[in-house]
Design a protein around this motif. Structure first.
Motif, PDB file in Angstrom:
ATOM      1  N   GLU A 114       0.798  -1.226   0.000  1.00 27.23           N
ATOM      2  CA  GLU A 114       0.000   0.000   0.000  1.00 27.23           C
ATOM      3  C   GLU A 114       0.835   1.282   0.000  1.00 27.23           C
ATOM      4  O   GLU A 114       0.376   2.326  -0.462  1.00 27.23           O
ATOM      5  CB  GLU A 114      -0.909   0.021   1.232  1.00 27.23           C
ATOM      6  CG  GLU A 114      -1.947  -1.091   1.278  1.00 27.23           C
ATOM      7  CD  GLU A 114      -3.153  -0.790   0.415  1.00 27.23           C
ATOM      8  OE1 GLU A 114      -3.194   0.290  -0.186  1.00 27.23           O
ATOM      9  OE2 GLU A 114      -4.049  -1.641   0.347  1.00 27.23           O
ATOM     10  N   ALA A 115       2.053   1.228   0.558  1.00 29.86           N
ATOM     11  CA  ALA A 115       2.818   2.459   0.759  1.00 29.86           C
ATOM     12  C   ALA A 115       4.276   2.121   1.029  1.00 29.86           C
ATOM     13  O   ALA A 115       4.660   0.949   1.152  1.00 29.86           O
ATOM     14  CB  ALA A 115       2.245   3.248   1.936  1.00 29.86           C
ATOM     15  N   ARG A 150       3.379   7.242  -5.099  1.00 28.17           N
ATOM     16  CA  ARG A 150       3.321   6.202  -4.073  1.00 28.17           C
ATOM     17  C   ARG A 150       3.277   6.860  -2.697  1.00 28.17           C
ATOM     18  O   ARG A 150       4.172   7.638  -2.344  1.00 28.17           O
ATOM     19  CB  ARG A 150       4.530   5.278  -4.172  1.00 28.17           C
ATOM     20  CG  ARG A 150       4.495   4.144  -3.136  1.00 28.17           C
ATOM     21  CD  ARG A 150       5.560   3.103  -3.425  1.00 28.17           C
ATOM     22  NE  ARG A 150       5.587   2.052  -2.428  1.00 28.17           N
ATOM     23  CZ  ARG A 150       4.745   1.030  -2.385  1.00 28.17           C
ATOM     24  NH1 ARG A 150       3.797   0.939  -3.309  1.00 28.17           N
ATOM     25  NH2 ARG A 150       4.832   0.103  -1.454  1.00 28.17           N
ATOM     26  N   PRO A 151       2.246   6.574  -1.866  1.00 34.29           N
ATOM     27  CA  PRO A 151       2.154   7.187  -0.539  1.00 34.29           C
ATOM     28  C   PRO A 151       3.370   6.844   0.323  1.00 34.29           C
ATOM     29  O   PRO A 151       3.832   5.691   0.338  1.00 34.29           O
ATOM     30  CB  PRO A 151       0.882   6.585   0.049  1.00 34.29           C
ATOM     31  CG  PRO A 151       0.078   6.136  -1.134  1.00 34.29           C
ATOM     32  CD  PRO A 151       1.085   5.714  -2.145  1.00 34.29           C
ATOM     33  N   ASP A 190       5.372  11.802  -2.461  1.00 34.61           N
ATOM     34  CA  ASP A 190       3.956  11.844  -2.082  1.00 34.61           C
ATOM     35  C   ASP A 190       3.826  11.559  -0.586  1.00 34.61           C
ATOM     36  O   ASP A 190       3.329  10.522  -0.164  1.00 34.61           O
ATOM     37  CB  ASP A 190       3.173  10.821  -2.902  1.00 34.61           C
ATOM     38  CG  ASP A 190       1.662  11.014  -2.758  1.00 34.61           C
ATOM     39  OD1 ASP A 190       1.249  12.064  -2.228  1.00 34.61           O
ATOM     40  OD2 ASP A 190       0.910  10.112  -3.171  1.00 34.61           O
ATOM     41  N   ARG A 192       2.451  11.445   2.989  1.00 32.50           N
ATOM     42  CA  ARG A 192       1.095  11.423   3.530  1.00 32.50           C
ATOM     43  C   ARG A 192       1.048  11.456   5.055  1.00 32.50           C
ATOM     44  O   ARG A 192       0.012  11.785   5.631  1.00 32.50           O
ATOM     45  CB  ARG A 192       0.371  10.168   3.039  1.00 32.50           C
ATOM     46  CG  ARG A 192       0.176  10.137   1.533  1.00 32.50           C
ATOM     47  CD  ARG A 192      -0.614  11.346   1.040  1.00 32.50           C
ATOM     48  NE  ARG A 192      -0.891  11.259  -0.376  1.00 32.50           N
ATOM     49  CZ  ARG A 192      -1.980  10.674  -0.873  1.00 32.50           C
ATOM     50  NH1 ARG A 192      -2.872  10.123  -0.062  1.00 32.50           N
ATOM     51  NH2 ARG A 192      -2.167  10.611  -2.170  1.00 32.50           N
ATOM     52  N   LYS A 209      -0.713  17.835   2.153  1.00 30.11           N
ATOM     53  CA  LYS A 209      -1.330  16.527   1.924  1.00 30.11           C
ATOM     54  C   LYS A 209      -1.021  15.542   3.050  1.00 30.11           C
ATOM     55  O   LYS A 209      -1.611  14.461   3.106  1.00 30.11           O
ATOM     56  CB  LYS A 209      -0.817  15.938   0.602  1.00 30.11           C
ATOM     57  CG  LYS A 209      -1.304  16.644  -0.644  1.00 30.11           C
ATOM     58  CD  LYS A 209      -0.664  16.064  -1.891  1.00 30.11           C
ATOM     59  CE  LYS A 209      -1.034  14.610  -2.087  1.00 30.11           C
ATOM     60  NZ  LYS A 209      -0.444  14.057  -3.348  1.00 30.11           N
ATOM     61  N   ALA A 210      -0.080  15.905   3.930  1.00 29.27           N
ATOM     62  CA  ALA A 210       0.369  14.977   4.964  1.00 29.27           C
ATOM     63  C   ALA A 210      -0.239  15.323   6.319  1.00 29.27           C
ATOM     64  O   ALA A 210      -0.563  16.480   6.607  1.00 29.27           O
ATOM     65  CB  ALA A 210       1.889  14.998   5.060  1.00 29.27           C
ATOM     66  N   VAL A 242      -3.933   2.455   6.131  1.00 26.83           N
ATOM     67  CA  VAL A 242      -3.481   2.792   4.781  1.00 26.83           C
ATOM     68  C   VAL A 242      -4.292   1.960   3.809  1.00 26.83           C
ATOM     69  O   VAL A 242      -4.227   0.728   3.826  1.00 26.83           O
ATOM     70  CB  VAL A 242      -1.979   2.504   4.603  1.00 26.83           C
ATOM     71  CG1 VAL A 242      -1.520   2.958   3.219  1.00 26.83           C
ATOM     72  CG2 VAL A 242      -1.159   3.188   5.692  1.00 26.83           C
ATOM     73  N   GLY A 245      -4.643   4.380  -1.316  1.00 23.53           N
ATOM     74  CA  GLY A 245      -3.866   5.596  -1.468  1.00 23.53           C
ATOM     75  C   GLY A 245      -4.079   6.637  -0.398  1.00 23.53           C
ATOM     76  O   GLY A 245      -3.495   7.725  -0.470  1.00 23.53           O
ATOM     77  N   GLU A 246      -4.913   6.348   0.605  1.00 24.06           N
ATOM     78  CA  GLU A 246      -5.198   7.293   1.683  1.00 24.06           C
ATOM     79  C   GLU A 246      -4.600   6.796   3.001  1.00 24.06           C
ATOM     80  O   GLU A 246      -4.512   5.585   3.240  1.00 24.06           O
ATOM     81  CB  GLU A 246      -6.706   7.492   1.845  1.00 24.06           C
ATOM     82  CG  GLU A 246      -7.396   8.028   0.602  1.00 24.06           C
ATOM     83  CD  GLU A 246      -6.889   9.407   0.205  1.00 24.06           C
ATOM     84  OE1 GLU A 246      -6.556  10.197   1.116  1.00 24.06           O
ATOM     85  OE2 GLU A 246      -6.815   9.683  -1.003  1.00 24.06           O
ATOM     86  N   VAL A 247      -4.198   7.758   3.849  1.00 26.30           N
ATOM     87  CA  VAL A 247      -3.609   7.437   5.144  1.00 26.30           C
ATOM     88  C   VAL A 247      -4.352   8.220   6.226  1.00 26.30           C
ATOM     89  O   VAL A 247      -4.528   9.439   6.121  1.00 26.30           O
ATOM     90  CB  VAL A 247      -2.118   7.801   5.188  1.00 26.30           C
ATOM     91  CG1 VAL A 247      -1.526   7.479   6.565  1.00 26.30           C
ATOM     92  CG2 VAL A 247      -1.348   7.064   4.093  1.00 26.30           C
TER      93      VAL A 247
END
Length: 279
Positions: A114-115, A150-151, A190, A192, A209-210, A242, A245-247
């Motif tokens: 995922e990340a 990539r997160p 990217d 997060r 974004k983080a 995660v 693409g979201e955290v």
């Protein structure tokens, strides 16, 4: 994916309340939470980075966690940079080497489906040591190797962003020169989440974004009167989710964990006495 961040366990070879709290935490993670990964964001040992017995016992206790475990060092594990190091304990190559022999590399990359997780040794930043230059070189190389979009989750001991504008008696966050350089690198990925410890309180702030996450301690609460921003004053841990693409991150309590202060941990006073006697 479920990632747990724990921090500031302050474990000691003499046992006591911080060890009891950690055993409770480890059992809760193993039997109830069952995370895919656990990150410890530093201050594993109680106070003195040169206490080999504390280091060895801390390593044994961390092994109670059955999930894969990644560690970054704190100032009580390797010392801190700067002229105003707490109790005069400055970071040295020898202290970092002893920590890494027990707990693994102080900076690392861990890829999941995922990340990507990155861990760095915040106590090297501003130290001027060769190990700091090596870490910067690794960060540059790692950044260029990360796929676009990539997160990324970054973990370190001290807060990346400035905690207070007022001077304090020792370093509570990364110094401004290192901060600007690190933020410049992070702008190109990217990012997060940035998870840290050190301040013994939970707080979450959006930084573009983080999310910036201060993890609570498991050992003891922060002093009630200080010049730091307010945060959630309970012992516990952070649970990250995660997915797609979201955290996201949430504070979690450990059922039955006592909310200790330093007055409840006599091992703190004994460690300070031992350190003072050794000077």
């Amino acid at each position: 994916m479920k990632i747990v961040q724990i921090s500031d366990t302050h474990l000691t070879a003499s046992g006591g309340p911080t060890t009891d709290a950690f055993r409770l935490l480890a059992r809760h993670l193993d039997e109830v939470v069952r995370p895919d990964l656990v990150v410890h964001s530093g201050d594993i040992q109680v106070l003195d980075p040169d206490d080999a017995a504390d280091r060895a016992r801390s390593r044994e206790l961390l092994d109670l966690i059955s999930a894969p475990l990644l560690v970054v060092p704190g100032n009580h594990d390797v010392g801190m940079p700067g002229l105003d190091a707490w109790a005069g304990i400055s970071v040295t190559g020898e202290r970092v080497a002893a920590h890494e022999a027990a707990f693994g590399p102080g900076h690392w990359r861990h890829d999941t489906g995922e990340a990507t997780l990155l861990g760095i040794n915040s106590e090297l930043l501003g130290s001027g040591l060769q190990r700091e230059a090596d870490q910067w070189r690794w960060l540059e190389e790692t950044r260029t190797d990360l796929p676009a979009g990539r997160p990324v989750l970054l973990f370190l001991h001290k807060p990346l962003w400035a905690v207070t504008d007022e001077p304090v008696d020792h370093q509570v966050d990364i110094g401004p020169v290192a901060r600007d350089r690190l933020l410049g690198l992070l702008e190109r990925i990217d990012l997060r989440a940035v998870g840290c410890g050190h301040l013994h309180r939970y707080r979450q702030v959006q930084r573009g974004k983080a999310i910036e996450v201060w993890a609570p301690a498991t050992a003891f609460l922060a002093p009630g009167e200080d010049d730091l921003p307010e945060g959630h004053q309970e012992l516990g841990y952070v649970e990250y989710t995660v997915a797609d693409g979201e955290v996201s991150a949430e504070f979690r309590l450990v059922p039955g964990m006592p909310q200790l202060t330093t007055d409840d941990v006599p091992e703190i006073a004994r460690a300070i006495e031992a350190m003072t006697a050794a000077v």
